[in-house]
Design an enzyme around this catalytic site. Structure first.
Site, PDB file in Angstrom:
ATOM      1  N   THR A 198     -30.683  26.114 -70.468  1.00  0.00           N
ATOM      2  CA  THR A 198     -32.147  26.017 -70.372  1.00  0.00           C
ATOM      3  C   THR A 198     -32.633  25.282 -71.629  1.00  0.00           C
ATOM      4  OG1 THR A 198     -32.641  27.999 -71.670  1.00  0.00           O
ATOM      5  CG2 THR A 198     -32.232  28.346 -69.319  1.00  0.00           C
ATOM      6  N   PRO A 199     -33.934  24.997 -71.726  1.00  0.00           N
ATOM      7  CA  PRO A 199     -34.433  24.387 -72.970  1.00  0.00           C
ATOM      8  C   PRO A 199     -34.063  25.212 -74.214  1.00  0.00           C
ATOM      9  CG  PRO A 199     -36.081  24.191 -71.266  1.00  0.00           C
ATOM     10  CD  PRO A 199     -34.970  25.025 -70.678  1.00  0.00           C
ATOM     11  N   ASP A 205     -49.830  35.558 -74.560  1.00  0.00           N
ATOM     12  CA  ASP A 205     -48.911  35.748 -75.688  1.00  0.00           C
ATOM     13  C   ASP A 205     -48.357  37.154 -75.525  1.00  0.00           C
ATOM     14  OD1 ASP A 205     -47.566  36.247 -78.001  1.00  0.00           O
ATOM     15  OD2 ASP A 205     -49.231  35.789 -79.351  1.00  0.00           O
ATOM     16  N   ASN A 209     -39.545  38.256 -69.190  1.00  0.00           N
ATOM     17  CA  ASN A 209     -38.547  37.205 -69.406  1.00  0.00           C
ATOM     18  C   ASN A 209     -38.840  36.343 -70.634  1.00  0.00           C
ATOM     19  OD1 ASN A 209     -36.652  34.874 -68.467  1.00  0.00           O
ATOM     20  ND2 ASN A 209     -38.693  33.961 -68.511  1.00  0.00           N
ATOM     21  N   GLY A 216     -37.397  27.038 -68.177  1.00  0.00           N
ATOM     22  CA  GLY A 216     -36.054  27.618 -68.088  1.00  0.00           C
ATOM     23  C   GLY A 216     -35.849  28.560 -66.924  1.00  0.00           C
ATOM     24  N   TYR A 218     -32.192  38.273 -83.361  1.00  0.00           N
ATOM     25  CA  TYR A 218     -32.256  38.089 -81.907  1.00  0.00           C
ATOM     26  C   TYR A 218     -31.537  39.242 -81.208  1.00  0.00           C
ATOM     27  CZ  TYR A 218     -31.737  35.846 -77.329  1.00  0.00           C
ATOM     28  OH  TYR A 218     -31.783  35.561 -75.979  1.00  0.00           O
ATOM     29  N   GLN A 243     -14.152  40.641 -72.022  1.00  0.00           N
ATOM     30  CA  GLN A 243     -12.830  40.446 -72.651  1.00  0.00           C
ATOM     31  C   GLN A 243     -12.616  41.416 -73.807  1.00  0.00           C
ATOM     32  OE1 GLN A 243     -12.083  35.827 -72.455  1.00  0.00           O
ATOM     33  NE2 GLN A 243     -14.217  36.231 -72.973  1.00  0.00           N
ATOM     34  N   ILE A 252     -26.948  30.388 -70.913  1.00  0.00           N
ATOM     35  CA  ILE A 252     -27.489  29.757 -69.708  1.00  0.00           C
ATOM     36  C   ILE A 252     -28.099  28.412 -70.129  1.00  0.00           C
ATOM     37  CG2 ILE A 252     -29.048  30.078 -67.736  1.00  0.00           C
ATOM     38  CD1 ILE A 252     -26.974  32.382 -68.042  1.00  0.00           C
TER      39      ILE A 252
HETATM   40  N1  LIG Z   1     -30.724  30.655 -72.291  1.00  0.00           N
HETATM   41  C1  LIG Z   1     -29.860  31.580 -72.665  1.00  0.00           C
HETATM   42  O1  LIG Z   1     -28.691  31.268 -72.949  1.00  0.00           O
HETATM   43  C2  LIG Z   1     -30.262  33.024 -72.744  1.00  0.00           C
HETATM   44  C3  LIG Z   1     -29.262  33.984 -72.887  1.00  0.00           C
HETATM   45  C4  LIG Z   1     -29.619  35.335 -72.935  1.00  0.00           C
HETATM   46  C5  LIG Z   1     -30.939  35.686 -72.822  1.00  0.00           C
HETATM   47  N2  LIG Z   1     -31.899  34.731 -72.690  1.00  0.00           N
HETATM   48  C6  LIG Z   1     -33.277  35.175 -72.579  1.00  0.00           C
HETATM   49  O2  LIG Z   1     -33.822  34.728 -71.367  1.00  0.00           O
HETATM   50  C7  LIG Z   1     -35.229  34.571 -71.468  1.00  0.00           C
HETATM   51  C8  LIG Z   1     -35.632  33.199 -70.970  1.00  0.00           C
HETATM   52  O3  LIG Z   1     -35.072  32.231 -71.800  1.00  0.00           O
HETATM   53  P1  LIG Z   1     -34.851  30.695 -71.405  1.00  0.00           P
HETATM   54  O4  LIG Z   1     -33.465  30.369 -71.754  1.00  0.00           O
HETATM   55  O5  LIG Z   1     -35.357  30.432 -70.041  1.00  0.00           O
HETATM   56  O6  LIG Z   1     -35.771  30.004 -72.524  1.00  0.00           O
HETATM   57  P2  LIG Z   1     -36.954  28.942 -72.485  1.00  0.00           P
HETATM   58  O7  LIG Z   1     -37.236  28.634 -73.897  1.00  0.00           O
HETATM   59  O8  LIG Z   1     -36.642  27.832 -71.540  1.00  0.00           O
HETATM   60  O9  LIG Z   1     -38.158  29.774 -71.850  1.00  0.00           O
HETATM   61  C9  LIG Z   1     -38.814  30.783 -72.535  1.00  0.00           C
HETATM   62  C10 LIG Z   1     -40.286  30.758 -72.159  1.00  0.00           C
HETATM   63  O10 LIG Z   1     -40.932  31.825 -72.865  1.00  0.00           O
HETATM   64  C11 LIG Z   1     -42.173  31.338 -73.352  1.00  0.00           C
HETATM   65  N3  LIG Z   1     -42.635  32.120 -74.509  1.00  0.00           N
HETATM   66  C12 LIG Z   1     -42.132  32.113 -75.787  1.00  0.00           C
HETATM   67  N4  LIG Z   1     -42.852  32.930 -76.570  1.00  0.00           N
HETATM   68  C13 LIG Z   1     -43.828  33.466 -75.792  1.00  0.00           C
HETATM   69  C14 LIG Z   1     -44.886  34.373 -76.024  1.00  0.00           C
HETATM   70  N5  LIG Z   1     -45.109  34.894 -77.250  1.00  0.00           N
HETATM   71  N6  LIG Z   1     -45.691  34.712 -74.994  1.00  0.00           N
HETATM   72  C15 LIG Z   1     -45.501  34.175 -73.755  1.00  0.00           C
HETATM   73  N7  LIG Z   1     -44.520  33.304 -73.473  1.00  0.00           N
HETATM   74  C16 LIG Z   1     -43.688  32.944 -74.481  1.00  0.00           C
HETATM   75  C17 LIG Z   1     -41.893  29.885 -73.706  1.00  0.00           C
HETATM   76  O11 LIG Z   1     -43.098  29.113 -73.801  1.00  0.00           O
HETATM   77  C18 LIG Z   1     -40.985  29.452 -72.557  1.00  0.00           C
HETATM   78  O12 LIG Z   1     -41.740  28.939 -71.477  1.00  0.00           O
HETATM   79  C19 LIG Z   1     -35.547  34.830 -72.940  1.00  0.00           C
HETATM   80  O13 LIG Z   1     -35.969  36.169 -73.109  1.00  0.00           O
HETATM   81  C20 LIG Z   1     -34.214  34.625 -73.618  1.00  0.00           C
HETATM   82  O14 LIG Z   1     -34.116  35.297 -74.842  1.00  0.00           O
HETATM   83  C21 LIG Z   1     -31.590  33.410 -72.646  1.00  0.00           C
END
Ligand SMILES: NC(=O)c1ccc[n+]([C@@H]2O[C@H](COP(=O)([O-])OP(=O)(O)OC[C@H]3O[C@@H](n4cnc5c(N)ncnc54)[C@H](O)[C@@H]3O)[C@@H](O)[C@H]2O)c1
Length: 245
Positions: free
Chosen positions: A185-186, A59, A86, A18, A150, A245, A183
């Protein structure tokens, strides 16, 4: 050619997927040596094949895991200039469906993760007298989106970012937080399977689209680089105007 991160060592958690993966690509393009730390073994092996990327298992919720990884990182690279907290997990459960174990898991990955990251990496930055931390929170930390555990975990990231910014500023370490909207992403793949929901979100967003990983990675790049040398304790919302908004 000088990149915006030339000579920087950057550690990105969740760097195997992601938006983290996008940051890995952007940061290396800008001249950084990147450490991509993730819990997904297969994906770590894959990023490890990229030039100037050291893929390592981590982790983020484990004190022991951070300690072990940092021993190797310091041995290999000597220091860390940039930390991007992240890695994260999500859930759509409402309060009534959430078990205590669900709550604890969410808080331990999304909340303890950035805390442990700062605890284990910032002391090395303090030794160097400089460093930049970027924590990825979420717009759900600022507005009610009904994602209770969350949102709570991301609220913790918001609060600890401000606290750390005030604590470490005098030691040359900057700490900023980013608040992404939805966003692609997966993580959001399941949500995106519902065309109706996506249309609803797009319609409700002033900029009329969902976010892309690059929208976040570009902002992280700015906050992590020396261009942001007077920026700490900032909160940057990147959600197409949704929460304005
Ligand atoms: N995608 C969205 O809409 C969105 C919105 C707001 C915030 N976020 C935040 O952005 C960040 C990235 O999210 P993303 O959308 O790229 O998701 P994603 O699932 O594509 O990537 C998250 C990554 O974190 C890794 N991960 C999960 N648990 C872990 C752990 N215990 N230790 C190490 N690595 C771990 C996963 O293996 C994965 O590679 C996250 O913190 C998410 O909460 C995402």
């Amino acid at each position: 050619m000088m990149g915006r991160l030339t000579n920087k060592v950057a550690l990105i958690t969740g760097g195997a997927s992601g938006m983290g993966r996008e940051m890995v690509d952007l940061f290396t393009k800008e001249g950084a040596q990147v450490i991509a730390a993730d819990i997904n073994e297969k994906a770590v092996a894959k990023v490890n094949e990229l030039d100037n990327v050291y893929g390592t298992l981590l982790d983020v919720s484990s004190d022991e895991s951070w300690k072990k990884m940092m021993d190797t990182v310091i041995e290999k690279f000597g220091r860390v200039d940039i930390l991007v907290n992240n890695a994260g997990i999500s859930t759509e459960k409402q309060i009534n469906d959430t078990t205590l174990a669900d709550w604890q898991l969410m808080l331990s990955v999304n909340g303890f993760g950035p805390f442990l990251g700062m605890k284990h990496v910032v002391p090395y930055m303090v030794e160097e007298g400089k460093g930049a931390v970027v924590n990825i929170s979420s717009f759900t930390a600022q507005i009610g989106m009904g994602l209770n555990a969350y949102s709570a975990s991301k609220g913790a990231v918001r609060a600890i970012s401000k606290a750390a910014a005030t604590q470490y500023g005098r030691m040359g370490v900057r700490v900023n937080a980013i608040f992404p909207g939805i966003i692609e992403t997966p993580m959001t793949q399941k949500l995106e399977e519902s065309k109706e929901l996506v249309n609803q979100m797009v319609k409700a967003t002033p900029l009329q689209r969902l976010g892309q990983p690059a929208d976040i990675a570009n902002a992280v790049l700015y906050l992590a680089s020396d261009e942001a040398s007077y920026v700490t304790g900032a909160e940057l919302v990147i959600d197409g105007g949704y929460s304005a908004q």
